[in-house]
Write an enzyme that holds these catalytic residues in place. Structure first.
Site, PDB file in Angstrom:
ATOM      1  N   GLY A  93      12.194 -38.261  29.160  1.00 21.64           N
ATOM      2  CA  GLY A  93      10.985 -39.072  28.989  1.00 21.64           C
ATOM      3  C   GLY A  93      10.564 -39.728  30.299  1.00 21.64           C
ATOM      4  N   SER A 189      14.734 -32.046  31.156  1.00 21.95           N
ATOM      5  CA  SER A 189      13.617 -32.862  31.601  1.00 21.95           C
ATOM      6  C   SER A 189      14.098 -34.090  32.371  1.00 21.95           C
ATOM      7  CB  SER A 189      12.758 -33.231  30.383  1.00 21.95           C
ATOM      8  OG  SER A 189      11.514 -33.722  30.797  1.00 21.95           O
ATOM      9  N   TYR A 190      13.674 -35.305  31.969  1.00 18.07           N
ATOM     10  CA  TYR A 190      14.090 -36.508  32.701  1.00 18.07           C
ATOM     11  C   TYR A 190      15.590 -36.768  32.570  1.00 18.07           C
ATOM     12  CZ  TYR A 190      13.716 -41.025  34.978  1.00 18.07           C
ATOM     13  OH  TYR A 190      13.872 -42.063  35.860  1.00 18.07           O
ATOM     14  N   ASP A 403       7.085 -23.230  32.068  1.00 21.55           N
ATOM     15  CA  ASP A 403       6.897 -24.688  32.037  1.00 21.55           C
ATOM     16  C   ASP A 403       6.148 -25.131  33.291  1.00 21.55           C
ATOM     17  OD1 ASP A 403       7.169 -27.464  31.707  1.00 21.55           O
ATOM     18  OD2 ASP A 403       9.157 -27.477  32.634  1.00 21.55           O
ATOM     19  N   HIS A 455       9.186 -25.543  28.548  1.00 23.38           N
ATOM     20  CA  HIS A 455       9.974 -26.682  29.003  1.00 23.38           C
ATOM     21  C   HIS A 455      11.272 -26.853  28.204  1.00 23.38           C
ATOM     22  CE1 HIS A 455      10.438 -30.505  31.073  1.00 23.38           C
ATOM     23  NE2 HIS A 455      10.537 -31.159  29.924  1.00 23.38           N
TER      24      HIS A 455
END
Length: 482
Positions: A93, A189-190, A403, A455
């Site tokens: 996030g 991701s994050y 992605d 992603h």
């Protein structure tokens, strides 16, 4: 005489039944002989397909003083859990839920079905290979909370790592039979920032030689990970241009006016306007999956103001009405909405030990307040990679190549800046006799691509990603021959 014989036979039959029951009971509870936490056992999850493994959900308090508690959902391995490692999965996030994404859409055994009415079994769940622990972290994400309002103003990477570390030790008290299990961390991701920082903290604490603190960390696995802000931005821009999302002119202006390695990148007006143009084009499609449809005929996105900072710049799609489901290769762009409907049900929250079934907690897949209030994070975790590679941890990184948010180019730029010697050169890897992607093995790190995946790779390539995960746990290269 017949009556006596009948009584003897009945007693013998009872003895046999009790013995069999005891064996079956002991076999079924083989890893509960150390009092793993049956209070958190999930017994009546609405719409759950029948399974033979146990799963648990609930809270672990990480700060008694502040009343800070993190929500977890733990699935035992579907077979022989006592022989399999423990894997912690984190989404990023910052502010997005590992339950809503990882467990519900990607690698958990139960995928939320259309409109959040029920669950369907995921035959490619990663709990085929490991005991899977999903954590909603930090507080403010999903069901995790703090009773101290000021906690929400100090959210940052090191705070998250330290709460997650505290969570693990408290969780091992609930589940002592997993304390000495081989342990891996995975995420996307994050979580590309979360996972290495947590791994480093575990490694440093293990070196304090206090046996009560030891966690048997073996390595980590990351998908489309944010790694180094400068390289991530450069890769995002080059990828958008090479995939015809932006014009030659926009790409040229960014190349000439943006210094992504500088702290004042966004003070350059030409740079900000050109990057804003790139993001404007991406809002026409799904930045996380270039070639699939978006969910809704009326999709709204977060607005881009032209002011940026060095943390994750999210361009999120918040679908408000559903479109045709099951579009490409099983990918359904409306999964976020189904998850939201499901986790805001009273019966579901009660089953997961989140609420008493009367007072509903408001669950969202991503908490934008957490994202907006996020404090400074390290611009790069590459120094941690170097440290943990030297320590001999197993590090694998993979990248879905459709992605646009943390594209394959960002990851290649980041990894190449490590300057690692190449052990086995770039080559295809295979799944079910087809090229699943490409692979390069460095000294101390393996990098792979997933052909045609966005992603969140396991949504697009569930079977391939399960096979890849099994290779990672075994420490063996994925197949490089048909």
């Amino acid at each position: 005489m017949q009556l006596l014989l009948g009584l003897v036979l009945a007693v013998l039959l009872l003895i046999v039944l009790f013995a069999v029951g005891d064996v079956v009971g002991r076999h079924h509870d083989h890893h509960h002989d150390q009092d793993d936490d049956v209070d958190d056992l999930v017994r009546d999850l609405p719409g759950q397909p029948k399974v033979r493994f146990r799963h648990y959900a609930g809270y672990v308090t990480v700060s008694e003083t502040n009343g800070r508690a993190l929500f977890y959902w733990f699935y035992e391995a579907s077979a022989q859990p006592q022989d399999k490692p423990l894997v912690l999965w984190l989404n990023g996030g910052p502010g997005c839920s590992s339950v809503g994404y990882g467990a519900t859409q990607e690698i958990g055994p139960f995928i939320v079905d259309t409109d959040g009415r029920g669950l369907k079994f995921n035959p490619y769940s990663w709990n085929k290979e490991a005991n899977m622990l999903f954590l909603e972290s930090p507080v403010g994400v999903g069901f995790s909370y703090s009773n101290t309002t000021s906690d929400y103003n100090i959210l940052r990477n090191d705070f998250t790592a330290s709460d997650t570390y505290a969570f693990l030790h408290k969780w091992f008290i609930k589940f002592p039979s997993f304390r000495n299990r081989g342990f891996y961390i995975a995420g996307e991701s994050y979580a590309g920032k979360y996972v290495p920082e947590l791994a480093e903290l575990i490694y440093d604490m293990n070196n304090k030689k206090d046996p009560s603190l030891h966690i048997d960390l073996k390595g980590f696995l990351l998908g489309n990970p944010e790694t180094s802000d400068g390289e991530d931005w450069r890769g995002m821009v080059d990828y958008a241009w090479s995939h015809a999302v932006v014009s030659d002119e926009t790409h040229k202006i960014i190349g000439e006016s943006c210094d992504f390695y500088s702290n004042d990148t966004w003070s350059n007006d030409d740079c900000s306007k050109a990057v804003d143009e790139l993001l404007r084009q991406y809002r026409e499609i799904d930045i996380y999956s270039l070639y699939t449809s978006v969910c809704s005929m009326n999709n709204s996105t977060t607005s881009s103001t032209g002011s940026y900072d060095d943390k994750s710049m999210q361009v999120m799609f918040m679908p408000s009405s559903k479109m045709m489901p099951r579009i490409m290769g099983g990918y359904d762009p409306c999964l976020d909405e189904y998850a939201k409907a499901f986790y805001n049900r009273r019966d579901v929250q009660k089953a997961l030990h989140v609420s008493n079934g009367h007072h509903l907690k408001n669950w969202s897949i991503c908490n934008m307040t957490v994202f907006e209030k996020w404090s400074y994070s390290k611009p790069s975790v590459l120094p941690i990679y170097k440290k943990l590679i030297a320590a001999g941890l197993r590090i694998w990184v993979y990248s879905g190549d459709t992605d646009g948010r943390v594209p394959v180019l960002s990851t290649r730029y980041s990894l190449s800046s490590l300057g690692l010697p190449i052990k086995r050169a770039w080559r295809p890897w295979y799944h079910q006799k087809q090229v699943s992607g490409w692979l390069q093995e460095y000294e101390g790190l393996t990098f792979a691509t997933f052909r045609g995946a966005g992603h969140a790779v396991p949504i697009f390539k569930p079977s391939n990603s399960l096979a890849f995960f099994a290779s990672f746990l075994a420490g063996q290269s994925p197949p490089t021959k048909r």
